[in-house]
Design an enzyme around this catalytic site. Sequence first.
Site, PDB file in Angstrom:
ATOM      1  N   SER A   1       0.867  -1.187   0.000  1.00  0.00           N
ATOM      2  CA  SER A   1       0.000   0.000   0.000  1.00  0.00           C
ATOM      3  C   SER A   1       0.900   1.232   0.000  1.00  0.00           C
ATOM      4  CB  SER A   1      -0.844   0.000   1.282  1.00  0.00           C
ATOM      5  OG  SER A   1      -1.400   1.278   1.518  1.00  0.00           O
TER       6      SER A   1
ATOM      7  N   TYR B   1      -2.479  -1.272  10.389  1.00  0.00           N
ATOM      8  CA  TYR B   1      -2.416  -1.375   8.925  1.00  0.00           C
ATOM      9  C   TYR B   1      -1.095  -0.781   8.407  1.00  0.00           C
ATOM     10  CZ  TYR B   1      -3.963  -1.066   4.038  1.00  0.00           C
ATOM     11  OH  TYR B   1      -4.062  -1.204   2.666  1.00  0.00           O
TER      12      TYR B   1
HETATM   13  P1  NAD Z   1     -11.151  -6.241  -0.392  1.00  0.00           P
HETATM   14  O1  NAD Z   1     -11.737  -6.103   0.959  1.00  0.00           O
HETATM   15  O2  NAD Z   1     -12.037  -6.246  -1.578  1.00  0.00           O
HETATM   16  O3  NAD Z   1     -10.242  -7.547  -0.492  1.00  0.00           O
HETATM   17  C1  NAD Z   1      -9.613  -8.135   0.590  1.00  0.00           C
HETATM   18  C2  NAD Z   1      -9.652  -9.634   0.358  1.00  0.00           C
HETATM   19  O4  NAD Z   1      -8.932 -10.274   1.415  1.00  0.00           O
HETATM   20  C3  NAD Z   1     -11.094 -10.187   0.400  1.00  0.00           C
HETATM   21  O5  NAD Z   1     -11.250 -11.122  -0.653  1.00  0.00           O
HETATM   22  C4  NAD Z   1     -11.157 -10.889   1.757  1.00  0.00           C
HETATM   23  O6  NAD Z   1     -12.052 -11.994   1.764  1.00  0.00           O
HETATM   24  C5  NAD Z   1      -9.701 -11.358   1.887  1.00  0.00           C
HETATM   25  N1  NAD Z   1      -9.348 -11.665   3.258  1.00  0.00           N
HETATM   26  C6  NAD Z   1      -9.456 -10.887   4.360  1.00  0.00           C
HETATM   27  N2  NAD Z   1      -9.037 -11.544   5.439  1.00  0.00           N
HETATM   28  C7  NAD Z   1      -8.624 -12.777   5.018  1.00  0.00           C
HETATM   29  C8  NAD Z   1      -8.094 -13.904   5.662  1.00  0.00           C
HETATM   30  N3  NAD Z   1      -7.890 -13.920   6.986  1.00  0.00           N
HETATM   31  N4  NAD Z   1      -7.774 -14.994   4.912  1.00  0.00           N
HETATM   32  C9  NAD Z   1      -7.971 -14.997   3.571  1.00  0.00           C
HETATM   33  N5  NAD Z   1      -8.499 -13.957   2.910  1.00  0.00           N
HETATM   34  C10 NAD Z   1      -8.814 -12.851   3.627  1.00  0.00           C
HETATM   35  O7  NAD Z   1     -10.080  -5.074  -0.496  1.00  0.00           O
HETATM   36  P2  NAD Z   1      -8.981  -4.716  -1.603  1.00  0.00           P
HETATM   37  O8  NAD Z   1      -8.954  -3.254  -1.677  1.00  0.00           O
HETATM   38  O9  NAD Z   1      -9.183  -5.508  -2.833  1.00  0.00           O
HETATM   39  O10 NAD Z   1      -7.635  -5.158  -0.849  1.00  0.00           O
HETATM   40  C11 NAD Z   1      -6.714  -6.080  -1.388  1.00  0.00           C
HETATM   41  C12 NAD Z   1      -5.316  -5.719  -0.924  1.00  0.00           C
HETATM   42  O11 NAD Z   1      -4.963  -4.455  -1.475  1.00  0.00           O
HETATM   43  C13 NAD Z   1      -5.187  -5.600   0.590  1.00  0.00           C
HETATM   44  O12 NAD Z   1      -3.967  -6.176   1.003  1.00  0.00           O
HETATM   45  C14 NAD Z   1      -5.160  -4.091   0.809  1.00  0.00           C
HETATM   46  O13 NAD Z   1      -4.458  -3.720   1.963  1.00  0.00           O
HETATM   47  C15 NAD Z   1      -4.448  -3.635  -0.451  1.00  0.00           C
HETATM   48  N6  NAD Z   1      -4.685  -2.231  -0.773  1.00  0.00           N
HETATM   49  C16 NAD Z   1      -5.899  -1.776  -1.155  1.00  0.00           C
HETATM   50  C17 NAD Z   1      -6.057  -0.425  -1.443  1.00  0.00           C
HETATM   51  C18 NAD Z   1      -7.366   0.152  -1.890  1.00  0.00           C
HETATM   52  O14 NAD Z   1      -7.484   1.377  -1.974  1.00  0.00           O
HETATM   53  N7  NAD Z   1      -8.381  -0.642  -2.205  1.00  0.00           N
HETATM   54  C19 NAD Z   1      -4.983   0.453  -1.331  1.00  0.00           C
HETATM   55  C20 NAD Z   1      -3.750  -0.040  -0.934  1.00  0.00           C
HETATM   56  C21 NAD Z   1      -3.609  -1.377  -0.657  1.00  0.00           C
END
Ligand code: NAD
Length: 269
Positions: free
Chosen positions: A152, A165
């Site tokens: 991130s 986080y």
């Molecule tokens: P999201 O909530 O759609 O996806 C998160 C996924 O992780 C979901 O499929 C959830 O079921 C899974 N998950 C959560 N806990 C889990 C566990 N204990 N075991 C297995 N699976 C688990 O959110 P996203 O935005 O797609 O996030 C994906 C990644 O991207 C994350 O690591 C997040 O930190 C990172 N990220 C997202 C953003 C953003 O703006 N969306 C920005 C920076 C980083």
Amino acid sequence: MKGLQGKNALVTGATSGIGQAIAIKLAQCGCNIAINYRRTPESATDTEEMAMEKACKDIENCGMRSLLVKGDVSQETDIVKMVNSVVDNFGSLDILINNAGIQTECPSHELTTADFDQVIAVNLRGAFLCARETIKHFLSQSHSGVIINISSVHEIIPRPKYLSYSISKGGMENLTKTLALEYAHRGIRVNAVAPGATVTPINQAWIDDPEKKATVESHIPICRAGTTEEIAAAVAFLASDEAAYITGQTLFVDGGLSLYADFRENWSA
Ligand code: NAD
């Protein structure tokens, strides 16, 4: 993309958002895809259907295989089982995408130990354990492999009220670099992709509210949030042989968010 055809990839947290887009993109590039879900297989079937559909647009990829693998990445036993199951079903594993992630908002002085631990357990320890089990497999077969950690912008930008986080993503930078250095000579590349504000369920709080969305986007030099496809494209590049000489790096895919947007205009003189 060069070198992805026929490779076996595991994507954690692939039932929504960025993980889902990565699974679909890698399938489109000809990979066999193991789709990790935490609770029910139904949550992963959408990803599977979309991945199949995209893959089959290119006739060469129509034989692509998919696998739904249950596992909570905060649980060591689940991770061992998950990686073994992918290797048993596909015959080997070539690419691991550590994507699963959670966040909790809380003033740091009120953050409970349990909430702190849970975020670290999923985002950082989970990524380490998935990498550890995957590297054991790479080494046992003496074959090259790729690990990509979804980090991130908060890998480098502090985020008040999201202490666990920020720490988890900061730690991920060193996880990426240390593993990259330790295993480069064994043909294993480890990199990270750091998204900025991306339209996914994790950001539901502002996505559906035009005013909040405009505020978020006003802080982004490119003036808009990113899409999951834009993140997935960077992941596919780093997983491919186009990136054969890149390891230990974090690629920021953030519309310039990490460029200190407030310095766009001079305010200090
Ligand atoms: P999201 O909530 O759609 O996806 C998160 C996924 O992780 C979901 O499929 C959830 O079921 C899974 N998950 C959560 N806990 C889990 C566990 N204990 N075991 C297995 N699976 C688990 O959110 P996203 O935005 O797609 O996030 C994906 C990644 O991207 C994350 O690591 C997040 O930190 C990172 N990220 C997202 C953003 C953003 O703006 N969306 C920005 C920076 C980083």
